[in-house]
Design an enzyme around this catalytic site. Sequence first.
Site, PDB file in Angstrom:
ATOM      1  N   CYS A  39      68.127  72.641  83.689  1.00 22.00           N
ATOM      2  CA  CYS A  39      67.105  72.040  82.755  1.00 22.00           C
ATOM      3  C   CYS A  39      66.274  70.919  83.681  1.00 22.00           C
ATOM      4  O   CYS A  39      65.203  70.661  83.249  1.00 22.00           O
ATOM      5  CB  CYS A  39      68.034  71.178  81.818  1.00 22.00           C
ATOM      6  SG  CYS A  39      68.883  72.057  80.772  1.00 22.00           S
ATOM      7  N   ASN A  93      66.283  73.396  72.863  1.00 18.48           N
ATOM      8  CA  ASN A  93      66.433  73.184  74.296  1.00 18.48           C
ATOM      9  C   ASN A  93      65.946  74.607  75.072  1.00 18.48           C
ATOM     10  O   ASN A  93      66.571  75.708  75.157  1.00 18.48           O
ATOM     11  CB  ASN A  93      67.996  72.839  74.644  1.00 18.48           C
ATOM     12  CG  ASN A  93      68.091  72.470  76.235  1.00 18.48           C
ATOM     13  OD1 ASN A  93      67.327  72.797  76.892  1.00 18.48           O
ATOM     14  ND2 ASN A  93      69.109  71.889  76.541  1.00 18.48           N
ATOM     15  N   HIS A  99      63.031  66.006  78.741  1.00 21.21           N
ATOM     16  CA  HIS A  99      63.696  67.280  78.566  1.00 21.21           C
ATOM     17  C   HIS A  99      64.203  67.219  77.092  1.00 21.21           C
ATOM     18  O   HIS A  99      64.891  66.370  76.756  1.00 21.21           O
ATOM     19  CB  HIS A  99      64.811  67.356  79.387  1.00 21.21           C
ATOM     20  CG  HIS A  99      65.924  68.536  79.246  1.00 21.21           C
ATOM     21  ND1 HIS A  99      65.398  69.806  78.966  1.00 21.21           N
ATOM     22  CD2 HIS A  99      67.287  68.776  79.095  1.00 21.21           C
ATOM     23  CE1 HIS A  99      66.206  70.703  78.573  1.00 21.21           C
ATOM     24  NE2 HIS A  99      67.503  70.041  78.620  1.00 21.21           N
TER      25      HIS A  99
END
Length: 319
Positions: A113, A276, A246
């Site tokens: 990520c 996500n 993020h």
Amino acid sequence: MRRAVVIGTGSALPRRQVSNAELARTVDTSDEWIVERTGIRNRYVAGEGETTSTLATEAARKAIEAAGIAPSDIGLIILATATPDQTFPASATMVQAALGIGDCVAFDVQAVCSGFLYALSVADSMIRGGSATHALVIGAETFSRILDWEDRTTCVLFGDGAGAVVLKAEEGGDRGVLATRLHADGRHNQLLYVDGGPSTTQTVGKLRMKGQEVFRHAVTNLAQVLREVMGDAGLTVDDIDWVVPHQANRRILDATARKLGLPAERVIVTVDQHANTSAASVPLALDVAVRDGRIKPGDLLVLEAMGGGFTWGAAAIRY
């Protein structure tokens, strides 16, 4: 001073949207359960013919168009992904070929990520060092293909997509990447991982996560690295116009903002619509906010992310 200036952004999403209600028809969950715990209402899932490299290519085309340059001007391509099209070659080379770019430097970066922050930092270093003039930095993922769709604690959290930026070397002025900070702590590699790989199981594997532990580390690490990168840039949290984090979970975003004393309205949030998207989430959110007019030239941005490993990082940018 030679700096890497963001001159174009772009993003891409698969054709298919999957709402919480649709997900609840096949997974033991509900819209209310997902929204309350994550803030997610929708995600995009790649279909036939859609891969990490095709999404990356679409995002890259848009970023190059926004930058007002030709694909042939690009001398460096860095693609951040944990879900490449193949084990090798690098998916960045597939993007290079699809864009019709001749000889250039092209490679992938894998930091899950936080991969886009790692890729951005590498590109910034290469531009500062004089080995690149125009760089294409992409985050792209198809996490839907490594999810356990029977595990409601993880499959509801993720989506597919891509985001890209074009960086240009410029001398003087105050625009561009001001500072970057990167970290990793491999002691926690079993808190968020995929249980397969070429050299172990010879399979792709599925994503596994210990959510509460990840949440605890994320809030602490993201607040820490944001303060660090602002210190490196000679600025304070009060100087920030926008945080582009993020997009993991709305509760993480809110808790990090509170820990820093940042007003919620200065945080770009897209997790409700995209879920996500791992390495794609930061550049995807950045592109959304640039195109809807929230982010304007001269704004001070902080991009930040944490991912499996753990890896985490941040970048301070004068847009």
